[in-house]
Design a protein around this motif. Structure first.
Motif, PDB file in Angstrom:
ATOM      1  N   ILE A 267     115.839  40.406 116.621  1.00 65.27           N
ATOM      2  CA  ILE A 267     115.070  41.043 117.688  1.00 65.27           C
ATOM      3  C   ILE A 267     114.042  40.044 118.194  1.00 65.27           C
ATOM      4  CG2 ILE A 267     113.577  42.981 118.294  1.00 65.27           C
ATOM      5  CD1 ILE A 267     116.461  43.755 117.649  1.00 65.27           C
ATOM      6  N   GLN A 268     114.226  39.599 119.428  1.00 63.62           N
ATOM      7  CA  GLN A 268     113.370  38.550 119.983  1.00 63.62           C
ATOM      8  C   GLN A 268     112.099  39.103 120.635  1.00 63.62           C
ATOM      9  OE1 GLN A 268     114.509  34.746 120.524  1.00 63.62           O
ATOM     10  NE2 GLN A 268     115.205  35.541 118.548  1.00 63.62           N
ATOM     11  N   LEU A 269     111.957  40.416 120.635  1.00 60.06           N
ATOM     12  CA  LEU A 269     110.807  41.068 121.253  1.00 60.06           C
ATOM     13  C   LEU A 269     110.009  41.761 120.165  1.00 60.06           C
ATOM     14  CD1 LEU A 269     109.629  41.750 124.133  1.00 60.06           C
ATOM     15  CD2 LEU A 269     110.942  43.874 123.999  1.00 60.06           C
ATOM     16  N   GLN A 270     108.731  41.425 120.034  1.00 58.30           N
ATOM     17  CA  GLN A 270     107.920  41.982 118.955  1.00 58.30           C
ATOM     18  C   GLN A 270     106.720  42.717 119.538  1.00 58.30           C
ATOM     19  OE1 GLN A 270     107.023  38.870 116.128  1.00 58.30           O
ATOM     20  NE2 GLN A 270     109.182  38.272 115.923  1.00 58.30           N
ATOM     21  N   LYS A 271     106.671  44.002 119.236  1.00 51.52           N
ATOM     22  CA  LYS A 271     105.585  44.848 119.740  1.00 51.52           C
ATOM     23  C   LYS A 271     104.334  44.635 118.916  1.00 51.52           C
ATOM     24  CE  LYS A 271     104.636  49.734 120.771  1.00 51.52           C
ATOM     25  NZ  LYS A 271     105.210  51.110 120.744  1.00 51.52           N
ATOM     26  N   MET A 272     103.198  44.596 119.586  1.00 54.70           N
ATOM     27  CA  MET A 272     101.927  44.478 118.879  1.00 54.70           C
ATOM     28  C   MET A 272     100.870  45.309 119.597  1.00 54.70           C
ATOM     29  SD  MET A 272     100.836  40.564 119.900  1.00 54.70           S
ATOM     30  CE  MET A 272     102.107  39.901 118.842  1.00 54.70           C
ATOM     31  N   VAL A 273      99.947  45.861 118.824  1.00 54.07           N
ATOM     32  CA  VAL A 273      98.846  46.640 119.384  1.00 54.07           C
ATOM     33  C   VAL A 273      97.558  45.870 119.144  1.00 54.07           C
ATOM     34  CG1 VAL A 273      97.584  48.822 119.312  1.00 54.07           C
ATOM     35  CG2 VAL A 273     100.078  48.798 118.976  1.00 54.07           C
ATOM     36  N   ILE A 274      96.865  45.549 120.224  1.00 47.08           N
ATOM     37  CA  ILE A 274      95.624  44.774 120.146  1.00 47.08           C
ATOM     38  C   ILE A 274      94.516  45.600 120.784  1.00 47.08           C
ATOM     39  CG2 ILE A 274      94.450  42.639 120.812  1.00 47.08           C
ATOM     40  CD1 ILE A 274      97.190  41.302 120.966  1.00 47.08           C
ATOM     41  N   GLN A 275      93.557  45.984 119.959  1.00 52.03           N
ATOM     42  CA  GLN A 275      92.428  46.804 120.413  1.00 52.03           C
ATOM     43  C   GLN A 275      92.892  48.007 121.226  1.00 52.03           C
ATOM     44  OE1 GLN A 275      89.388  44.383 122.269  1.00 52.03           O
ATOM     45  NE2 GLN A 275      89.220  43.015 120.506  1.00 52.03           N
ATOM     46  N   GLY A 276      93.934  48.677 120.711  1.00 49.97           N
ATOM     47  CA  GLY A 276      94.416  49.904 121.326  1.00 49.97           C
ATOM     48  C   GLY A 276      95.395  49.720 122.465  1.00 49.97           C
ATOM     49  N   GLU A 277      95.641  48.480 122.896  1.00 46.13           N
ATOM     50  CA  GLU A 277      96.584  48.222 123.976  1.00 46.13           C
ATOM     51  C   GLU A 277      97.880  47.645 123.414  1.00 46.13           C
ATOM     52  OE1 GLU A 277      94.912  46.856 127.999  1.00 46.13           O
ATOM     53  OE2 GLU A 277      93.585  45.892 126.551  1.00 46.13           O
ATOM     54  N   THR A 278      99.004  48.020 124.039  1.00 49.02           N
ATOM     55  CA  THR A 278     100.311  47.558 123.584  1.00 49.02           C
ATOM     56  C   THR A 278     100.733  46.312 124.347  1.00 49.02           C
ATOM     57  OG1 THR A 278     100.999  49.806 122.999  1.00 49.02           O
ATOM     58  CG2 THR A 278     102.741  48.173 123.311  1.00 49.02           C
ATOM     59  N   PHE A 279     101.116  45.286 123.601  1.00 49.96           N
ATOM     60  CA  PHE A 279     101.620  44.040 124.171  1.00 49.96           C
ATOM     61  C   PHE A 279     102.917  43.676 123.456  1.00 49.96           C
ATOM     62  CE2 PHE A 279      97.041  43.997 124.709  1.00 49.96           C
ATOM     63  CZ  PHE A 279      96.860  43.519 126.005  1.00 49.96           C
ATOM     64  N   TYR A 280     103.621  42.692 124.022  1.00 44.65           N
ATOM     65  CA  TYR A 280     104.866  42.224 123.415  1.00 44.65           C
ATOM     66  C   TYR A 280     104.835  40.705 123.332  1.00 44.65           C
ATOM     67  CZ  TYR A 280     106.541  46.934 124.272  1.00 44.65           C
ATOM     68  OH  TYR A 280     106.688  48.292 124.275  1.00 44.65           O
ATOM     69  N   LEU A 281     105.227  40.200 122.175  1.00 47.63           N
ATOM     70  CA  LEU A 281     105.370  38.754 121.989  1.00 47.63           C
ATOM     71  C   LEU A 281     106.855  38.428 122.070  1.00 47.63           C
ATOM     72  CD1 LEU A 281     103.602  36.457 119.465  1.00 47.63           C
ATOM     73  CD2 LEU A 281     106.075  36.372 119.625  1.00 47.63           C
ATOM     74  N   ARG A 282     107.199  37.424 122.856  1.00 44.74           N
ATOM     75  CA  ARG A 282     108.605  37.057 123.041  1.00 44.74           C
ATOM     76  C   ARG A 282     108.705  35.621 123.516  1.00 44.74           C
ATOM     77  NH1 ARG A 282     109.384  36.584 128.413  1.00 44.74           N
ATOM     78  NH2 ARG A 282     108.479  38.060 129.907  1.00 44.74           N
ATOM     79  N   PRO A 283     109.924  35.052 123.521  1.00 44.35           N
ATOM     80  CA  PRO A 283     110.093  33.707 124.070  1.00 44.35           C
ATOM     81  C   PRO A 283     109.829  33.689 125.573  1.00 44.35           C
ATOM     82  CG  PRO A 283     111.964  34.295 122.669  1.00 44.35           C
ATOM     83  CD  PRO A 283     111.169  35.539 122.887  1.00 44.35           C
ATOM     84  N   LEU A 284     109.246  32.623 126.051  1.00 42.08           N
ATOM     85  CA  LEU A 284     109.164  32.374 127.487  1.00 42.08           C
ATOM     86  C   LEU A 284     110.574  32.033 127.964  1.00 42.08           C
ATOM     87  CD1 LEU A 284     106.645  32.248 129.406  1.00 42.08           C
ATOM     88  CD2 LEU A 284     106.755  29.763 129.178  1.00 42.08           C
ATOM     89  N   ASN A 285     110.957  32.468 129.156  1.00 41.65           N
ATOM     90  CA  ASN A 285     112.323  32.213 129.621  1.00 41.65           C
ATOM     91  C   ASN A 285     112.346  31.928 131.108  1.00 41.65           C
ATOM     92  OD1 ASN A 285     113.016  34.833 131.142  1.00 41.65           O
ATOM     93  ND2 ASN A 285     112.202  35.594 129.199  1.00 41.65           N
ATOM     94  N   PRO A 286     113.457  31.404 131.644  1.00 40.26           N
ATOM     95  CA  PRO A 286     113.520  30.995 133.055  1.00 40.26           C
ATOM     96  C   PRO A 286     113.176  32.089 134.054  1.00 40.26           C
ATOM     97  CG  PRO A 286     115.342  30.024 131.862  1.00 40.26           C
ATOM     98  CD  PRO A 286     114.668  30.959 130.904  1.00 40.26           C
ATOM     99  N   ALA A 287     113.426  33.342 133.730  1.00 40.37           N
ATOM    100  CA  ALA A 287     113.102  34.422 134.658  1.00 40.37           C
ATOM    101  C   ALA A 287     111.596  34.620 134.808  1.00 40.37           C
ATOM    102  CB  ALA A 287     113.757  35.720 134.207  1.00 40.37           C
ATOM    103  N   ASP A 288     110.802  33.956 133.954  1.00 36.66           N
ATOM    104  CA  ASP A 288     109.339  34.084 134.018  1.00 36.66           C
ATOM    105  C   ASP A 288     108.702  33.129 135.020  1.00 36.66           C
ATOM    106  OD1 ASP A 288     108.974  36.106 132.066  1.00 36.66           O
ATOM    107  OD2 ASP A 288     109.251  34.628 130.466  1.00 36.66           O
ATOM    108  N   GLU A 289     109.505  32.431 135.809  1.00 37.85           N
ATOM    109  CA  GLU A 289     108.956  31.414 136.713  1.00 37.85           C
ATOM    110  C   GLU A 289     107.811  31.953 137.564  1.00 37.85           C
ATOM    111  OE1 GLU A 289     110.123  29.832 140.956  1.00 37.85           O
ATOM    112  OE2 GLU A 289     111.743  29.470 139.540  1.00 37.85           O
TER     113      GLU A 289
END
Length: 626
Positions: free
Chosen positions: A443-465
């Motif tokens: 699973i390349q997408l990792q959910k994390m909660v930081i100070q009550g907000e939800t974020f995701y850590l994942r690889p940077l990829n070409p669609a992120d241009e």
């Protein structure tokens, strides 16, 4: 009170050659009734049998009955039906499930008779269509005559499933098991797909899903969610476990709150017993359940459907393999449309990335010749495979192609990129295809909660241009000066493309994003560049100003250190401006030591990667910030 039953059917007085007869489908096929018709069919020919998906031995479609019956199916299922369609002995009529009933009511397909299975009448004479309300209710109400197979094993289901015995012209009593299907085993591919789909589902959402491995895997990973609801054309065995888990309460539904709403169910005998006299599950006709405007009345409606192939613009093929019709449109478009219109809704297409033992990619440059588009590129929001989630809503053709290549099987990505380059869907400088970071796991997408907000850590990829451009232009001059050691004025498409097109097998580039529906914002980026000559790597990271001080840089650095260690890299280096004290402090907190530098304006730091203790302690400290 004793209820009088209609007489047994005298077929010679009920139908004639050339009649159009509806046959109840799914798990409620009236097999004893059909056998009785076949037994008394002398003198009949060219009877058109109309039905949707039908489980079991669809014997009426066999070659030996080609003079007696002509099959017209709305959904192709089973060897006999598929063979008859392929050989031209049967017809397939494509139609949305929400509109099938109208073919009977408006006279497009007028019915001479309807054959259905029902439960025994209650003391007031009411029978239930049980597990197969779907289009059977409309067929009974619009056919010239209705004939019932009264089966004690048909459950009585709540909702709009009841027909009075007086509405039937004839009936037979036949006690036979309903057609059952066992839940398929979940393999590693569908397990990962289920995990990714579950990430798109928030507490309080209302779900639609079909039958098969992917819905089973998804529901497995939703059992820790809260206050989920169900509004789905069909139910399968997998609902029983998630209901038992307490995740399904239907409290947050904004249409039929407190109730599971469905049209039919298919599964094991255990499921059929589960829905029998269950007041929490209500069955309604498909024209009601699948009506897109009704679906949209559920806020946060999540539709989960599958596909046979998807092209790089997002066109979905679900009912055909080239010129061969394989299944049917069913309710996919109904629920994709309804979820699209729902407040906070998400239409999801989930499928394995390959077929035929990984020899064929389901994500293709263009759909196969002869194949038909079931769901248009304009309707699709998410495509999910075992390699991740492609978010397509609001994306350009270029971005869609890159997103879909990212979730294709790795061995097909280079070919897919080469194909779209021929049509200039991606610019000439887009040379690299997306790659995964093996060290992140399946699973390349990792959910994390930081100070009550939800974020995701994942690889940077070409669609992120474009998203990286937006991230760059969000920075203050001070942030740019501290990160780049000068004040860059521009992040061109070409430069941004180069920064997001990373060979993640040698270098590593990660980002932390906030995703709200299809809106994705990069909040932090961390990367290292590998130096082959001395088996070292150089790390750097930058965080959006509004998120600084929340530990995002530390999280990225911890993950980069872990990746580098797993790759057996000897050491990690970092170079910071001497006045960038916050960044220096983060590196030192994670075990980096300063090296002597002849340049007083720059600080060089080093972390030997054979000493894991310092970073492990810091990782534990960061995790406690959740």
């Amino acid at each position: 009170m004793t209820v009088a039953l209609p007489p047994r059917p005298d077929w010679s007085h009920l139908i004639k050659s050339g009649s159009r007869v509806f046959v109840g489908g799914n798990a409620g096929v009236p097999y004893a009734l059909i056998d009785d018709l076949i037994k008394h069919s002398k003198g009949f020919s060219d009877i058109e049998l109309v039905h949707m998906l039908a489980l079991g031995d669809t014997r009426w479609a066999k070659e030996e009955y080609r003079q007696l019956f002509k099959v017209n199916t709305f959904f192709i299922q089973g060897d006999e039906i598929r063979r008859a369609v392929d050989e031209g002995r049967a017809d397939y009529t494509p139609v949305f499930l929400s509109e099938m009933s109208s073919l009977f009511s408006d006279g497009t397909l007028p019915l001479d008779a309807a054959l259905v299975t029902v439960s025994p009448p209650d003391e007031f004479g009411y029978c239930s269509l049980g597990v197969s309300v779907d289009i059977s209710m409309s067929a009974v109400r619009n056919a010239t005559i209705a004939i019932a197979q009264i089966n004690p094993q048909m459950p009585r289901t709540a909702g709009h499933s009841f027909i009075h015995i007086s509405e039937f012209t004839a009936c037979i009593e036949a006690d036979e098991p309903l057609q059952a299907i066992e839940a398929p085993a979940i393999d590693s591919v569908t397990e990962r797909i289920g995990q990714y789909v579950a990430m798109l589902v928030e507490d309080g959402a209302t779900l639609q899903f079909g039958v098969g491995k992917i819905p089973s895997a998804t529901l497995k990973y939703l059992q820790r969610h809260k206050d989920l609801g169900i509004h789905s054309e069909m139910l399968s065995d997998s609902i029983m476990d998630i209901i038992a888990s307490g995740a399904i309460t239907n409290r947050k539904k904004t249409f039929h709150p407190g109730k599971i709403v469905t049209s039919f169910c298919m599964g094991s005998e255990r499921l059929y017993k589960f829905v029998h006299n269950n007041p929490h599950i209500e069955f309604y006709p498909s024209s009601y359940v699948n009506k897109p405007t009704n679906i949209a009345k559920n806020d946060n409606m999540i539709s989960i459907n599958s596909a046979l192939e998807v092209d790089l613009t997002g066109q979905v093929v679900a009912d055909s393999l080239g010129y061969d019709f394989y299944s049917g449109i069913g309710g996919q478009v109904d629920f994709v449309s309804g979820a699209s219109m729902s407040k906070g809704g998400k239409p999801i297409i989930a499928m394995p990335s390959t077929a035929q033992n990984e020899t064929v990619s389901r994500i293709v440059p263009c759909i196969a010749e002869g194949a038909g588009v079931t769901t248009s590129r304009g309707n699709v929001h998410y495509i999910v495979t075992e390699y991740g989630i492609a978010s397509l809503r609001g994306k350009s053709i270029r971005e869609r192609a890159l997103e879909l290549i990212r979730v294709a099987h790795p061995k097909f990505r280079a070919h897919l990129l080469a194909e779209v380059r021929k049509h200039y869907w991606v610019p000439h400088f887009q040379q690299k295809y997306p790659t995964d970071i093996p060290e992140l796991g399946a699973i390349q997408l990792q959910k994390m909660v930081i100070q009550g907000e939800t974020f995701y850590l994942r690889p940077l990829n070409p669609a992120d241009e474009r998203r990286l451009q937006e991230f760059f232009y969000s920075h203050t001059k001070e942030t740019l000066r501290l990160r780049y050691n000068y004040d860059p004025k521009q992040m061109s498409r070409e430069k941004s493309c180069n920064l997001v097109s990373v060979d993640q097998n040698s270098d590593a580039a990660l980002c932390i994003v906030r995703q709200e529906g299809s809106r994705i914002t990069i909040h932090a980026v961390g990367r290292f560049y590998y130096n082959e000559h001395d088996n070292s790597c150089e790390a750097a990271f930058v965080t959006r100003e509004t998120q600084q001080g929340k530990g995002m840089g530390s999280r990225l650095l911890i993950k980069l250190i872990d990746i580098a260690r797993k790759r057996k890299i000897n050491k990690m280096l970092a170079f910071c401006r001497a006045d960038n004290k916050p960044m220096i402090a983060i590196f030192e907190h994670h075990g980096f030591k300063r090296l002597f530098s002849g340049d007083p304006s720059e600080v060089e730091l080093e972390l030997p990667l054979q000493e894991p203790e310092a970073a492990e302690g810091a990782e534990q400290e960061t995790e406690n910030d959740h």
